[in-house]
Design a protein around this motif. Structure first.
Motif, short mmCIF file in Angstrom:
data_model
loop_
_atom_site.label_atom_id
_atom_site.label_comp_id
_atom_site.label_asym_id
_atom_site.label_seq_id
_atom_site.Cartn_x
_atom_site.Cartn_y
_atom_site.Cartn_z
N GLU A 51 -32.67 -61.61 28.19
CA GLU A 51 -32.65 -61.35 26.74
C GLU A 51 -31.53 -62.10 26.04
O GLU A 51 -31.75 -62.71 24.98
CB GLU A 51 -32.51 -59.85 26.46
CG GLU A 51 -33.73 -59.06 26.84
CD GLU A 51 -33.62 -57.59 26.44
OE1 GLU A 51 -32.78 -57.25 25.57
OE2 GLU A 51 -34.40 -56.79 26.99
N GLU A 52 -30.34 -62.07 26.60
CA GLU A 52 -29.19 -62.73 25.95
C GLU A 52 -29.41 -64.23 25.83
O GLU A 52 -29.17 -64.82 24.77
CB GLU A 52 -27.89 -62.42 26.69
CG GLU A 52 -27.47 -60.96 26.64
CD GLU A 52 -27.14 -60.48 25.23
OE1 GLU A 52 -26.57 -61.25 24.43
OE2 GLU A 52 -27.45 -59.30 24.94
N MET A 66 -32.09 -64.94 23.20
CA MET A 66 -31.58 -64.80 21.83
C MET A 66 -30.70 -66.00 21.46
O MET A 66 -30.79 -66.52 20.34
CB MET A 66 -30.81 -63.49 21.66
CG MET A 66 -31.70 -62.26 21.67
SD MET A 66 -30.81 -60.73 21.24
CE MET A 66 -29.78 -60.49 22.69
N ARG A 67 -29.87 -66.44 22.39
CA ARG A 67 -29.01 -67.61 22.12
C ARG A 67 -29.86 -68.85 21.86
O ARG A 67 -29.53 -69.66 21.00
CB ARG A 67 -28.06 -67.87 23.28
CG ARG A 67 -26.82 -67.00 23.25
CD ARG A 67 -25.76 -67.49 24.24
NE ARG A 67 -26.26 -67.62 25.61
CZ ARG A 67 -26.33 -66.61 26.48
NH1 ARG A 67 -25.93 -65.40 26.15
NH2 ARG A 67 -26.79 -66.81 27.70
N ARG A 121 -30.53 -55.76 20.85
CA ARG A 121 -29.98 -55.02 21.99
C ARG A 121 -30.18 -53.51 21.81
O ARG A 121 -30.48 -52.81 22.76
CB ARG A 121 -28.49 -55.30 22.14
CG ARG A 121 -28.16 -56.61 22.75
CD ARG A 121 -26.64 -56.75 22.97
NE ARG A 121 -26.27 -58.13 22.86
CZ ARG A 121 -25.67 -58.70 21.81
NH1 ARG A 121 -25.30 -57.98 20.77
NH2 ARG A 121 -25.40 -59.99 21.83
N GLN A 146 -28.26 -59.71 14.18
CA GLN A 146 -29.61 -59.74 14.75
C GLN A 146 -29.59 -59.41 16.24
O GLN A 146 -30.39 -58.60 16.71
CB GLN A 146 -30.24 -61.12 14.51
CG GLN A 146 -30.49 -61.40 13.04
CD GLN A 146 -30.76 -62.87 12.75
OE1 GLN A 146 -30.41 -63.76 13.54
NE2 GLN A 146 -31.35 -63.13 11.61
N SER A 147 -28.66 -60.02 16.97
CA SER A 147 -28.56 -59.77 18.40
C SER A 147 -28.26 -58.31 18.70
O SER A 147 -28.85 -57.72 19.60
CB SER A 147 -27.49 -60.67 19.03
OG SER A 147 -27.85 -62.03 18.91
N LEU A 173 -34.56 -64.96 13.69
CA LEU A 173 -35.11 -63.74 14.30
C LEU A 173 -36.63 -63.75 14.25
O LEU A 173 -37.30 -63.47 15.25
CB LEU A 173 -34.56 -62.51 13.56
CG LEU A 173 -35.14 -61.16 13.96
CD1 LEU A 173 -34.87 -60.85 15.43
CD2 LEU A 173 -34.58 -60.07 13.06
N LEU A 218 -29.75 -66.54 17.23
CA LEU A 218 -29.63 -65.29 16.49
C LEU A 218 -28.16 -65.04 16.18
O LEU A 218 -27.30 -65.34 17.01
CB LEU A 218 -30.20 -64.12 17.29
CG LEU A 218 -31.68 -63.79 17.03
CD1 LEU A 218 -32.59 -64.95 17.34
CD2 LEU A 218 -32.08 -62.56 17.80
N GLU A 250 -24.93 -62.37 15.21
CA GLU A 250 -24.50 -61.15 15.90
C GLU A 250 -25.22 -59.91 15.37
O GLU A 250 -25.58 -59.02 16.14
CB GLU A 250 -22.98 -60.97 15.81
CG GLU A 250 -22.48 -59.77 16.60
CD GLU A 250 -22.98 -59.69 18.06
OE1 GLU A 250 -23.29 -58.57 18.52
OE2 GLU A 250 -23.08 -60.73 18.73
#
Length: 121
Positions: A44-45, A48-49, A62, A57-58, A24, A53, A55
């Motif tokens: 964003e998704e 993050m992947r 979000r 953190q994600s 993160l 990150l 779950e």
């Protein structure tokens, strides 16, 4: 060795939190580069992947959940980069951390600033 006294509502950023939040914080550090900020806003998704990150953190990203980001290992100095993308400032973050509106938080800061400093006896 004395353990620090817990402060209600505060996540202590120690070595364990640093390890927990490495991905993160690495992602947030990347936001120093304008191209990375644009890439995050565009997907964003995917962004993050690309930083792996977890779950927790994600979900906090979000939800724009500052306390959740801190609990997920986020360091406030790196999270400030993320907050900047969202158009948030330090007072917005402080308000979230204290459960106040931004206006209430600003008023509290003013009241604290107006108090006379303690003098040594």
């Amino acid at each position: 060795m004395n353990q620090p006294r817990p402060i209600f509502g505060t996540t202590i950023f120690d070595g364990s939190q640093a390890r927990k939040g490495y991905a993160l914080n690495r992602m947030c550090f990347s936001f120093n580069d304008a191209a990375n900020r644009a890439a995050f806003k565009a997907d964003e998704e995917g962004y993050m992947r690309s930083y792996a990150l977890n779950e927790q953190q994600s979900a906090a990203v979000r939800g724009r959940d500052v306390l959740g980001l801190l609990a997920a290992g986020g360091n406030v100095y790196y999270l400030a980069k993320f907050a900047g993308i969202l158009g948030l400032d330090v007072q917005d973050l402080g308000a979230q951390q204290t459960g106040m509106s931004k206006e209430e938080f600003k008023a509290r800061l003013v009241r604290q600033n107006d108090q006379p400093a303690a003098t040594a006896g």
